[in-house]
Motif scaffolding. Structure first.
Motif, PDB file in Angstrom:
ATOM      1  N   PRO A 159      31.264  36.631  19.100  1.00 59.93           N
ATOM      2  CA  PRO A 159      31.788  36.669  20.469  1.00 59.93           C
ATOM      3  C   PRO A 159      33.077  37.491  20.543  1.00 59.93           C
ATOM      4  O   PRO A 159      33.874  37.516  19.610  1.00 59.93           O
ATOM      5  CB  PRO A 159      32.041  35.204  20.800  1.00 59.93           C
ATOM      6  N   LEU A 160      33.262  38.144  21.669  1.00 63.99           N
ATOM      7  CA  LEU A 160      34.456  38.946  21.881  1.00 63.99           C
ATOM      8  C   LEU A 160      35.613  38.045  22.323  1.00 63.99           C
ATOM      9  O   LEU A 160      35.415  36.891  22.698  1.00 63.99           O
ATOM     10  CB  LEU A 160      34.179  40.002  22.950  1.00 63.99           C
ATOM     11  N   LYS A 161      36.834  38.582  22.289  1.00 66.19           N
ATOM     12  CA  LYS A 161      38.009  37.795  22.655  1.00 66.19           C
ATOM     13  C   LYS A 161      37.918  37.302  24.093  1.00 66.19           C
ATOM     14  O   LYS A 161      38.259  36.155  24.393  1.00 66.19           O
ATOM     15  CB  LYS A 161      39.283  38.620  22.476  1.00 66.19           C
ATOM     16  N   GLY A 162      37.455  38.149  24.988  1.00 66.08           N
ATOM     17  CA  GLY A 162      37.335  37.752  26.388  1.00 66.08           C
ATOM     18  C   GLY A 162      36.318  36.640  26.580  1.00 66.08           C
ATOM     19  O   GLY A 162      36.523  35.719  27.372  1.00 66.08           O
ATOM     20  N   GLN A 163      35.209  36.711  25.835  1.00 65.38           N
ATOM     21  CA  GLN A 163      34.196  35.666  25.928  1.00 65.38           C
ATOM     22  C   GLN A 163      34.736  34.344  25.403  1.00 65.38           C
ATOM     23  O   GLN A 163      34.504  33.282  25.990  1.00 65.38           O
ATOM     24  CB  GLN A 163      32.951  36.075  25.151  1.00 65.38           C
ATOM     25  N   LEU A 164      35.491  34.387  24.300  1.00 64.48           N
ATOM     26  CA  LEU A 164      36.099  33.170  23.761  1.00 64.48           C
ATOM     27  C   LEU A 164      37.111  32.589  24.749  1.00 64.48           C
ATOM     28  O   LEU A 164      37.170  31.375  24.951  1.00 64.48           O
ATOM     29  CB  LEU A 164      36.772  33.452  22.417  1.00 64.48           C
ATOM     30  N   ARG A 165      37.902  33.452  25.373  1.00 64.00           N
ATOM     31  CA  ARG A 165      38.897  33.000  26.338  1.00 64.00           C
ATOM     32  C   ARG A 165      38.225  32.346  27.535  1.00 64.00           C
ATOM     33  O   ARG A 165      38.619  31.258  27.963  1.00 64.00           O
ATOM     34  CB  ARG A 165      39.768  34.167  26.796  1.00 64.00           C
ATOM     35  N   THR A 167      46.331  50.791  46.515  1.00 66.95           N
ATOM     36  CA  THR A 167      45.558  49.559  46.643  1.00 66.95           C
ATOM     37  C   THR A 167      44.625  49.401  45.458  1.00 66.95           C
ATOM     38  O   THR A 167      44.250  50.367  44.805  1.00 66.95           O
ATOM     39  CB  THR A 167      44.722  49.557  47.937  1.00 66.95           C
ATOM     40  N   CYS A 168      44.248  48.184  45.208  1.00 59.57           N
ATOM     41  CA  CYS A 168      43.400  47.876  44.067  1.00 59.57           C
ATOM     42  C   CYS A 168      41.937  48.101  44.445  1.00 59.57           C
ATOM     43  O   CYS A 168      41.455  47.582  45.444  1.00 59.57           O
ATOM     44  CB  CYS A 168      43.620  46.432  43.633  1.00 59.57           C
ATOM     45  N   GLY A 169      41.221  48.853  43.645  1.00 59.61           N
ATOM     46  CA  GLY A 169      39.826  49.134  43.920  1.00 59.61           C
ATOM     47  C   GLY A 169      38.913  47.954  43.639  1.00 59.61           C
ATOM     48  O   GLY A 169      37.783  47.906  44.096  1.00 59.61           O
ATOM     49  N   VAL A 170      39.394  46.959  42.873  1.00 57.57           N
ATOM     50  CA  VAL A 170      38.575  45.811  42.532  1.00 57.57           C
ATOM     51  C   VAL A 170      38.337  44.932  43.753  1.00 57.57           C
ATOM     52  O   VAL A 170      37.350  44.233  43.851  1.00 57.57           O
ATOM     53  CB  VAL A 170      39.255  45.002  41.406  1.00 57.57           C
ATOM     54  N   GLN A 171      39.221  44.979  44.741  1.00 53.86           N
ATOM     55  CA  GLN A 171      39.108  44.111  45.900  1.00 53.86           C
ATOM     56  C   GLN A 171      38.090  44.617  46.918  1.00 53.86           C
ATOM     57  O   GLN A 171      37.857  43.968  47.919  1.00 53.86           O
ATOM     58  CB  GLN A 171      40.466  43.963  46.568  1.00 53.86           C
ATOM     59  N   ALA A 172      37.506  45.741  46.657  1.00 52.66           N
ATOM     60  CA  ALA A 172      36.542  46.286  47.605  1.00 52.66           C
ATOM     61  C   ALA A 172      35.343  45.359  47.700  1.00 52.66           C
ATOM     62  O   ALA A 172      34.711  45.017  46.710  1.00 52.66           O
ATOM     63  CB  ALA A 172      36.093  47.672  47.154  1.00 52.66           C
ATOM     64  N   GLY A 173      35.020  44.916  48.897  1.00 56.01           N
ATOM     65  CA  GLY A 173      33.881  44.037  49.109  1.00 56.01           C
ATOM     66  C   GLY A 173      34.138  42.587  48.770  1.00 56.01           C
ATOM     67  O   GLY A 173      33.220  41.779  48.772  1.00 56.01           O
ATOM     68  N   GLN A 174      35.388  42.229  48.494  1.00 54.35           N
ATOM     69  CA  GLN A 174      35.716  40.866  48.093  1.00 54.35           C
ATOM     70  C   GLN A 174      35.370  39.866  49.196  1.00 54.35           C
ATOM     71  O   GLN A 174      34.780  38.824  48.922  1.00 54.35           O
ATOM     72  CB  GLN A 174      37.195  40.783  47.755  1.00 54.35           C
ATOM     73  N   HIS A 191      29.133  35.398  50.940  1.00 56.99           N
ATOM     74  CA  HIS A 191      27.749  35.232  50.502  1.00 56.99           C
ATOM     75  C   HIS A 191      27.635  34.377  49.239  1.00 56.99           C
ATOM     76  O   HIS A 191      26.595  34.361  48.581  1.00 56.99           O
ATOM     77  CB  HIS A 191      27.093  36.600  50.282  1.00 56.99           C
ATOM     78  N   GLY A 192      28.703  33.669  48.896  1.00 54.88           N
ATOM     79  CA  GLY A 192      28.662  32.747  47.766  1.00 54.88           C
ATOM     80  C   GLY A 192      28.722  33.398  46.401  1.00 54.88           C
ATOM     81  O   GLY A 192      28.351  32.774  45.405  1.00 54.88           O
ATOM     82  N   LEU A 193      29.173  34.626  46.326  1.00 51.14           N
ATOM     83  CA  LEU A 193      29.284  35.315  45.048  1.00 51.14           C
ATOM     84  C   LEU A 193      30.726  35.275  44.569  1.00 51.14           C
ATOM     85  O   LEU A 193      31.622  34.818  45.273  1.00 51.14           O
ATOM     86  CB  LEU A 193      28.809  36.768  45.200  1.00 51.14           C
ATOM     87  N   SER A 194      30.968  35.761  43.363  1.00 51.42           N
ATOM     88  CA  SER A 194      32.330  35.815  42.844  1.00 51.42           C
ATOM     89  C   SER A 194      33.132  36.868  43.595  1.00 51.42           C
ATOM     90  O   SER A 194      32.580  37.761  44.237  1.00 51.42           O
ATOM     91  CB  SER A 194      32.309  36.143  41.357  1.00 51.42           C
ATOM     92  N   ARG A 195      34.472  36.756  43.510  1.00 55.45           N
ATOM     93  CA  ARG A 195      35.330  37.706  44.223  1.00 55.45           C
ATOM     94  C   ARG A 195      35.107  39.129  43.752  1.00 55.45           C
ATOM     95  O   ARG A 195      35.115  40.063  44.534  1.00 55.45           O
ATOM     96  CB  ARG A 195      36.798  37.332  44.030  1.00 55.45           C
ATOM     97  N   SER A 196      34.909  39.290  42.464  1.00 51.56           N
ATOM     98  CA  SER A 196      34.598  40.617  41.935  1.00 51.56           C
ATOM     99  C   SER A 196      33.328  40.491  41.109  1.00 51.56           C
ATOM    100  O   SER A 196      32.917  39.396  40.738  1.00 51.56           O
ATOM    101  CB  SER A 196      35.750  41.138  41.075  1.00 51.56           C
ATOM    102  N   GLY A 197      32.718  41.576  40.823  1.00 50.34           N
ATOM    103  CA  GLY A 197      31.464  41.542  40.091  1.00 50.34           C
ATOM    104  C   GLY A 197      31.606  41.260  38.616  1.00 50.34           C
ATOM    105  O   GLY A 197      30.617  41.165  37.903  1.00 50.34           O
ATOM    106  N   THR A 198      32.832  41.114  38.121  1.00 47.59           N
ATOM    107  CA  THR A 198      33.032  40.927  36.689  1.00 47.59           C
ATOM    108  C   THR A 198      33.574  39.553  36.337  1.00 47.59           C
ATOM    109  O   THR A 198      33.982  39.334  35.206  1.00 47.59           O
ATOM    110  CB  THR A 198      34.020  41.986  36.164  1.00 47.59           C
ATOM    111  N   GLU A 199      33.600  38.612  37.264  1.00 41.65           N
ATOM    112  CA  GLU A 199      34.151  37.294  36.952  1.00 41.65           C
ATOM    113  C   GLU A 199      33.179  36.450  36.145  1.00 41.65           C
ATOM    114  O   GLU A 199      33.577  35.748  35.232  1.00 41.65           O
ATOM    115  CB  GLU A 199      34.550  36.572  38.232  1.00 41.65           C
ATOM    116  N   TYR A 200      31.910  36.437  36.519  1.00 44.53           N
ATOM    117  CA  TYR A 200      30.911  35.702  35.768  1.00 44.53           C
ATOM    118  C   TYR A 200      29.563  36.368  35.967  1.00 44.53           C
ATOM    119  O   TYR A 200      29.401  37.214  36.832  1.00 44.53           O
ATOM    120  CB  TYR A 200      30.862  34.222  36.169  1.00 44.53           C
ATOM    121  N   GLY A 201      28.625  35.991  35.156  1.00 43.78           N
ATOM    122  CA  GLY A 201      27.298  36.581  35.240  1.00 43.78           C
ATOM    123  C   GLY A 201      26.874  37.132  33.899  1.00 43.78           C
ATOM    124  O   GLY A 201      27.601  37.055  32.905  1.00 43.78           O
TER     125      GLY A 201
END
Length: 128
Positions: free
Chosen positions: A64-70, A23-30, A36-46
């Motif tokens: 800016p990094l490639k991910g930030q540009l994307r 199982t994917c560990g990123v889905q923990a607490g999704q 509570h109105g937060l993103s699905r994972s803690g790394t989507e925005y913020g």
């Protein structure tokens, strides 16, 4: 040579009392985060994803990094799509209102073409 290594690994896995989880560990607490109105994972925005990781010592921002540009490009495309769809909805409402007004005008025109009462019905009775 590869066969003895393979049998050794397979036998070691069979004797191991631990089981592997796929199982994917990123889905923990999704579920909790979305409730509570937060993103699905803690790394989507913020700030951890949107702000730069470092800056130059003299205060200049880092490139800016490639991910930030994307992410910036995806947000701009989403904003453009929202504006386009909003304008389409506004135009649809205008067309609907015009159709409603035209239908009202047509109904008034039909009423004006109906036969008018004649004779005693035209004479208004005085109020007492």
């Amino acid at each position: 040579m590869a066969a003895p290594v393979r049998t050794l690994c397979c036998s070691a896995l069979r004797l191991s009392s631990r089981h592997f989880s796929s199982t994917c560990g990123v889905q923990a607490g999704q579920k909790w985060r979305t409730e509570h109105g937060l993103s699905r994972s803690g790394t989507e925005y913020g700030p951890l994803t949107d702000l730069p990781d470092w800056s130059f010592e003299d205060g200049r921002p880092a490139p800016p990094l490639k991910g930030q540009l994307r992410r910036r490009k995806e947000k701009e495309e989403l904003a453009r799509r929202i504006v386009m769809l909003n304008s389409e909805v506004d135009r649809g409402i205008e067309v609907w209102e015009e159709k409603q007004q035209e239908a009202k005008r047509m109904e008034e025109h039909k009423q004006s073409l109906l036969l008018k009462p004649k004779g005693n019905l035209l004479i208004k009775k005085p109020r007492s």
